[in-house]
Write a protein that holds these residues in place. Structure first.
Motif, PDB file in Angstrom:
ATOM      1  N   TYR A 165      85.444  38.954  93.341  1.00  0.00           N
ATOM      2  CA  TYR A 165      84.741  39.262  92.098  1.00  0.00           C
ATOM      3  C   TYR A 165      85.839  39.377  91.052  1.00  0.00           C
ATOM      4  O   TYR A 165      86.754  40.185  91.199  1.00  0.00           O
ATOM      5  CB  TYR A 165      83.983  40.570  92.262  1.00  0.00           C
ATOM      6  N   MET A 173      83.118  34.718  90.024  1.00  0.00           N
ATOM      7  CA  MET A 173      83.563  34.771  91.412  1.00  0.00           C
ATOM      8  C   MET A 173      84.584  33.666  91.636  1.00  0.00           C
ATOM      9  O   MET A 173      84.530  32.626  90.987  1.00  0.00           O
ATOM     10  CB  MET A 173      82.372  34.559  92.360  1.00  0.00           C
ATOM     11  N   TYR A 218      75.372  39.141  90.962  1.00  0.00           N
ATOM     12  CA  TYR A 218      76.531  39.064  91.849  1.00  0.00           C
ATOM     13  C   TYR A 218      76.179  39.394  93.305  1.00  0.00           C
ATOM     14  O   TYR A 218      76.477  38.624  94.210  1.00  0.00           O
ATOM     15  CB  TYR A 218      77.667  39.969  91.363  1.00  0.00           C
TER      16      TYR A 218
END
Length: 155
Positions: A101, A108, A83
């Motif tokens: 997030y 995402m 991420y």
């Protein structure tokens, strides 16, 4: 100023007025709330220091600037551990205006503005899908924004 600043009714009235029009002068806000201009200024400063006010921005009509496509992109990451690395790369793509997030199907969720479908294709293929760590994307084009508002604050 502590982060746990407690808003009162005066703060909420000030915020309500400025959420409708952030350019409204503090003198006008003060008259509507029945306080002094200095009180409005001090309270706004305290709310900013407490982290309640993050930033003041302009609301742009992107279509009037030639960005006729607003799209939402769901991103599937190869691994959720990627991420932060993917986020760093996506921040470099100027067409992306928000990144979240998320839980659910996507790792995402993004909002982007593009001039047209060719520009959208370019952003997706030549920029986003080249980011290491992105497995695949799903694109949803917005046909119309029917509601964009601030949360109604209550005390």
């Amino acid at each position: 100023m502590p982060k746990n600043y407690q808003l009162d009714k005066t703060d909420l009235k000030i915020l309500e007025i400025l959420m409708q029009d952030a350019k409204r002068p503090y003198t006008e806000v003060a008259k509507k709330v029945n306080v002094s201009q200095g009180t409005v200024h001090v309270r706004m400063t305290k709310m900013e220091e407490a982290g309640i006010l993050d930033k003041t921005t302009l609301k742009i009509n992107y279509a009037n600037l030639g960005y006729d496509i607003t799209a939402f992109i769901g991103i599937y990451l190869e691994k959720s551990a990627l991420y932060d690395k993917v986020l760093t790369k996506l921040k470099d793509i100027p067409e992306i205006v928000s990144i979240h997030y998320t839980t659910g199907n996507y790792s995402m969720f993004l909002k982007i503005h593009c001039r047209d479908t060719n520009h959208l294709k370019e952003v997706l293929h030549d920029k986003m899908q080249q980011v290491e760590g992105i497995d695949r994307t799903e694109t949803m084009i917005s046909l119309e924004e029917s509601l964009d508002r601030n949360l109604k604050l209550t005390n």
